[in-house]
Scaffold this motif. Structure first.
Motif, PDB file in Angstrom:
ATOM      1  N   ALA A 111       0.835  -1.207   0.000  1.00  0.00           N
ATOM      2  CA  ALA A 111       0.000   0.000   0.000  1.00  0.00           C
ATOM      3  C   ALA A 111       0.868   1.255   0.000  1.00  0.00           C
ATOM      4  N   ALA A 112       1.938   1.256   0.800  1.00  0.00           N
ATOM      5  CA  ALA A 112       2.825   2.421   0.838  1.00  0.00           C
ATOM      6  C   ALA A 112       3.508   2.636  -0.512  1.00  0.00           C
ATOM      7  N   LEU A 113       3.942   1.554  -1.143  1.00  0.00           N
ATOM      8  CA  LEU A 113       4.590   1.686  -2.458  1.00  0.00           C
ATOM      9  C   LEU A 113       3.601   2.158  -3.521  1.00  0.00           C
ATOM     10  N   LEU A 114       2.368   1.692  -3.452  1.00  0.00           N
ATOM     11  CA  LEU A 114       1.362   2.141  -4.406  1.00  0.00           C
ATOM     12  C   LEU A 114       1.047   3.623  -4.212  1.00  0.00           C
ATOM     13  N   ILE A 115       0.927   4.051  -2.974  1.00  0.00           N
ATOM     14  CA  ILE A 115       0.695   5.469  -2.708  1.00  0.00           C
ATOM     15  C   ILE A 115       1.865   6.300  -3.217  1.00  0.00           C
ATOM     16  N   ALA A 116       3.098   5.800  -3.006  1.00  0.00           N
ATOM     17  CA  ALA A 116       4.276   6.526  -3.493  1.00  0.00           C
ATOM     18  C   ALA A 116       4.265   6.627  -5.011  1.00  0.00           C
ATOM     19  N   ASP A 117       3.816   5.569  -5.681  1.00  0.00           N
ATOM     20  CA  ASP A 117       3.770   5.607  -7.137  1.00  0.00           C
ATOM     21  C   ASP A 117       2.672   6.534  -7.640  1.00  0.00           C
TER      22      ASP A 117
END
Length: 130
Positions: A111-117
Protein backbone atom coordinates in the motif's frame (compact mmCIF):
# COMPACT_ATOMS: atom_id res chain seq x y z
CA UNK A 1 0.04 -20.19 -56.51
CA UNK A 2 -0.38 -16.56 -57.45
CA UNK A 3 2.69 -15.03 -59.09
CA UNK A 4 4.26 -11.97 -57.44
CA UNK A 5 3.27 -8.59 -58.85
CA UNK A 6 5.28 -7.44 -61.84
CA UNK A 7 5.19 -3.80 -60.79
CA UNK A 8 6.17 -2.41 -57.42
CA UNK A 9 3.94 0.44 -56.31
CA UNK A 10 5.33 0.89 -52.79
CA UNK A 11 2.46 -0.70 -50.91
CA UNK A 12 4.37 -3.95 -50.33
CA UNK A 13 1.28 -6.12 -50.79
CA UNK A 14 1.62 -9.86 -50.79
CA UNK A 15 -0.99 -10.99 -53.35
CA UNK A 16 -1.44 -14.30 -51.52
CA UNK A 17 -2.84 -12.60 -48.42
CA UNK A 18 -3.76 -9.05 -49.45
CA UNK A 19 -6.59 -7.73 -51.56
CA UNK A 20 -5.20 -5.12 -53.96
CA UNK A 21 -8.75 -4.01 -54.78
CA UNK A 22 -9.97 -3.20 -51.23
CA UNK A 23 -10.08 0.18 -49.53
CA UNK A 24 -6.27 0.25 -49.39
CA UNK A 25 -6.16 0.07 -53.18
CA UNK A 26 -7.16 3.72 -53.33
CA UNK A 27 -3.96 4.80 -51.57
CA UNK A 28 -1.54 6.38 -54.00
CA UNK A 29 2.14 6.33 -53.19
CA UNK A 30 4.09 9.19 -54.74
CA UNK A 31 7.55 7.88 -53.91
CA UNK A 32 7.63 4.07 -53.52
CA UNK A 33 11.18 4.11 -52.18
CA UNK A 34 10.02 6.25 -49.23
CA UNK A 35 7.10 3.95 -48.50
CA UNK A 36 9.31 0.91 -47.92
CA UNK A 37 12.84 2.01 -46.99
CA UNK A 38 15.85 -0.28 -46.91
CA UNK A 39 16.79 -2.02 -43.67
CA UNK A 40 18.36 0.15 -41.00
CA UNK A 41 21.95 -0.67 -40.16
CA UNK A 42 23.07 -0.68 -36.54
CA UNK A 43 26.52 0.53 -35.43
CA UNK A 44 27.63 -3.11 -35.11
CA UNK A 45 26.68 -3.77 -38.73
CA UNK A 46 23.82 -6.16 -37.99
CA UNK A 47 20.51 -5.16 -39.60
CA UNK A 48 17.99 -3.81 -37.10
CA UNK A 49 14.25 -4.23 -37.20
CA UNK A 50 12.61 -1.46 -39.18
CA UNK A 51 10.52 0.78 -36.97
CA UNK A 52 7.50 2.90 -37.64
CA UNK A 53 8.59 6.51 -38.21
CA UNK A 54 12.00 5.60 -36.72
CA UNK A 55 10.46 5.20 -33.26
CA UNK A 56 11.39 2.30 -30.98
CA UNK A 57 9.21 -0.79 -31.34
CA UNK A 58 8.56 -0.97 -27.59
CA UNK A 59 8.25 2.18 -25.51
CA UNK A 60 10.30 2.37 -22.32
CA UNK A 61 8.16 1.74 -19.24
CA UNK A 62 6.95 4.90 -17.50
CA UNK A 63 7.34 3.19 -14.12
CA UNK A 64 9.72 4.08 -11.39
CA UNK A 65 11.12 1.45 -9.05
CA UNK A 66 7.96 1.66 -6.91
CA UNK A 67 5.84 -0.45 -9.26
CA UNK A 68 8.00 -3.61 -9.42
CA UNK A 69 8.53 -3.38 -5.66
CA UNK A 70 4.76 -3.01 -5.20
CA UNK A 71 4.12 -6.10 -7.34
CA UNK A 72 6.69 -8.08 -5.37
CA UNK A 73 5.46 -7.02 -1.91
CA UNK A 74 1.80 -7.57 -2.81
CA UNK A 75 2.53 -10.96 -4.37
CA UNK A 76 4.52 -12.01 -1.32
CA UNK A 77 1.67 -10.90 0.95
CA UNK A 78 -0.91 -12.83 -1.07
CA UNK A 79 1.20 -15.98 -1.15
CA UNK A 80 1.91 -15.77 2.59
CA UNK A 81 -1.77 -15.31 3.33
CA UNK A 82 -2.70 -18.33 1.21
CA UNK A 83 -0.08 -20.55 2.82
CA UNK A 84 -1.16 -19.28 6.26
CA UNK A 85 -4.72 -20.41 5.56
CA UNK A 86 -3.43 -23.84 4.55
CA UNK A 87 -1.28 -24.00 7.69
CA UNK A 88 -4.30 -23.18 9.85
CA UNK A 89 -6.25 -26.01 8.23
CA UNK A 90 -3.31 -28.34 8.90
CA UNK A 91 -3.20 -27.27 12.55
CA UNK A 92 0.17 -25.48 12.37
CA UNK A 93 -0.72 -22.43 14.48
CA UNK A 94 2.83 -21.02 15.03
CA UNK A 95 3.60 -21.17 11.29
CA UNK A 96 0.24 -19.62 10.46
CA UNK A 97 0.89 -16.73 12.88
CA UNK A 98 4.29 -16.01 11.30
CA UNK A 99 2.83 -16.14 7.80
CA UNK A 100 -0.02 -13.79 8.80
CA UNK A 101 2.60 -11.36 10.12
CA UNK A 102 4.51 -11.57 6.81
CA UNK A 103 1.24 -11.01 4.91
CA UNK A 104 0.37 -7.97 7.03
CA UNK A 105 3.81 -6.43 6.53
CA UNK A 106 3.64 -7.14 2.79
CA UNK A 107 0.20 -5.58 2.50
CA UNK A 108 1.33 -2.44 4.36
CA UNK A 109 4.48 -2.17 2.24
CA UNK A 110 2.48 -2.72 -0.95
CA UNK A 111 0.00 0.00 0.00
CA UNK A 112 2.83 2.42 0.84
CA UNK A 113 4.59 1.69 -2.46
CA UNK A 114 1.36 2.14 -4.41
CA UNK A 115 0.70 5.47 -2.71
CA UNK A 116 4.28 6.53 -3.49
CA UNK A 117 3.77 5.61 -7.14
CA UNK A 118 0.40 7.36 -7.42
CA UNK A 119 1.81 10.51 -5.85
CA UNK A 120 -1.03 11.39 -3.46
CA UNK A 121 -2.87 9.34 -0.82
CA UNK A 122 -6.18 10.61 -2.21
CA UNK A 123 -5.56 8.69 -5.44
CA UNK A 124 -5.10 5.49 -3.44
CA UNK A 125 -8.34 6.22 -1.58
CA UNK A 126 -10.19 6.69 -4.87
CA UNK A 127 -8.87 3.35 -6.11
CA UNK A 128 -10.48 1.62 -3.13
CA UNK A 129 -13.93 2.77 -4.29
CA UNK A 130 -13.73 0.85 -7.55
Amino acid sequence: MIPPPTTYDGRNLDPRIADPHGEGALIEVERPEAAWPAAIETPTGAPAAATYYDLPVVKPPPWRWFVPAYFYASGLAGAASTVAAAAELAGERPLARRLHAIATIGEAAGAALLIADLGRPARFHHMLRV
